[in-house]
Design a protein around this motif. Structure first.
Motif: not given
Lengths: 163, 220
Positions: A40, A68, A47, B124, A64-65, B116-119, A60-61, A44, A57
């Motif tokens: 991921q 979810t 971006s 997400t 989130n991963t 995207s994954g950075t939201c 966060r990624v 990402s 950052w």
């Protein structure tokens, strides 16, 4: 870009290991989640606009991963696969009291929800409420309220005799 | 035990863990190369494949209605003319199917593009839940298309039967009722079967995502 990504991930891979330690209770799950977070991050990476710190950052990624990601159903109840190795720390810093604290912490954390795990991880990493809010994308007030609840919950879970 | 003790213990533990498992660039690259698609990526691929399949089905239906069927009917009976109301119904159903399909495709790609994954976590979660819901609705869309296409096909077939075989008008209401009820039973059965399979496969995951979203919304 790939070279830059690999280098920056190599330097900051500790973040992924920490997230995996908090969210998974077996070595196999930790490896799967590590790989998933890595993928991921790579997806990402284009971006990432350098508006925030790279580590912010990355947290966060990764979180989130972890929250979810689809986990295959296990036969054992959550937390039952914690092994002795899960709590062992390197010999040079070995201290029975610390190891016991870690064991208690991991057992208690295993009973927290996904969001609670992310907030407690960031708290343990000494992140400020502002940083926790930035990483998770929730308001500072919410983080404050949630943090107080988690602290109480953790203390209760780790000291059941006090109830 | 104080939380400060925990912070100290955690920092020692995480430093020790990170030291034990440190990977070099080559190992990180290998891990990336070996990775397989995750669930949402697989669902995304399935939805895209589903779009292509549905598009082909719609194409076949339209070609059948406007080219193949008239040509076949022409070959059987020169006198047979499909009534105007049935043609309007047929065209209307085809327009409805194509519109539903386009609406579905556009909505899906809007959700995909949304974040995207950075939201942040909320977006997400919302995106993951919506992708899963789209996957479920894709099956419903297929069933709606099946129901509409079969319904009009049934009516056109019935009309041709009446014209070619001289079916008794007294039986007509019963035939229509039985045909429509059978179609509804088949479609309903398939709908509940799909729903059951979906819940078995992804129900817990979807519930867990919704629960996390509710927890997030609790104080906001």
């Amino acid at each position: 870009m790939e070279k830059e990504f690999l280098e920056i991930i190599r330097q900051n891979q500790g973040i992924i290991h920490k997230v995996c330690s908090i969210y998974c209770d077996s070595e196999e799950d930790r490896n799967d989640l590590f790989q998933e977070i890595l993928a991921q991050l790579w997806k990402s990476f284009p971006s990432f606009r350098k508006e925030s710190k790279f580590t912010t950052w990355m947290y966060r990624v990764a979180l989130n991963t972890a929250i979810t990601t689809f986990k295959k159903s296990k036969r054992q109840p959550a937390g039952s696969r914690l092994t002795v190795e899960s709590f062992q720390i390197a010999d040079e810093v070995y201290d029975p009291a610390t190891e016991e604290n870690i064991r208690l912490l991991q057992q208690a954390v295993a009973r927290l929800s996904g969001i609670e795990k992310s907030i407690i991880l960031l708290f343990l990493e000494s992140k400020s409420y502002e940083e926790i809010a930035e990483i998770t994308g929730i308001t500072q007030n919410y983080v404050r309220v949630k943090m107080n609840r988690i602290k109480k919950k953790l203390v209760k879970l780790m000291n059941p005799a006090e109830e | 035990m104080e939380l400060k003790d925990l912070q100290k213990a955690w920092s020692q533990f995480s430093a020790s863990q990170a030291g034990k498992k440190e990977l070099d660039e080559e190992q990180i690259r290998t891990m990336l190369d070996r990775r397989t698609k995750n669930l949402i990526e697989r669902i995304d691929r399935n939805i895209r494949v589903g779009f292509v399949v549905i598009f082909l089905i719609i194409l076949v239906l339209v070609l059948n209605d406007f080219i193949l069927s008239p040509w076949l009917v022409e070959g059987i009976d020169h006198q047979l003319r499909i009534p105007g109301w049935l043609l309007v119904l047929d065209v209307g159903i085809n327009v409805l199917i194509v519109s539903l399909f386009l609406l579905f495709v556009i909505s899906y790609f809007r959700v995909r593009r949304n974040c995207s994954g950075t939201c942040d976590l909320r977006h997400t979660l919302l995106k993951t839940i919506r992708v899963l819901n789209f996957y479920r609705q894709l099956f419903a869309l297929v069933l709606v298309i099946f129901l509409l296409a079969s319904g009009t096909g049934f009516l056109v077939g019935l009309f041709q039967g009446i014209h070619l075989n001289g079916m008794l008008p007294v039986n007509l209401p019963v035939v229509i009722a039985v045909g429509m009820v059978s179609l509804l039973i088949i479609t309903g059965g398939l709908f509940f079967a799909f729903r059951w399979i979906f819940r078995r496969l992804y129900g817990n995951y979807l519930d867990q995502l919704k629960q996390t979203l509710r927890e997030l919304d609790e104080l906001e």
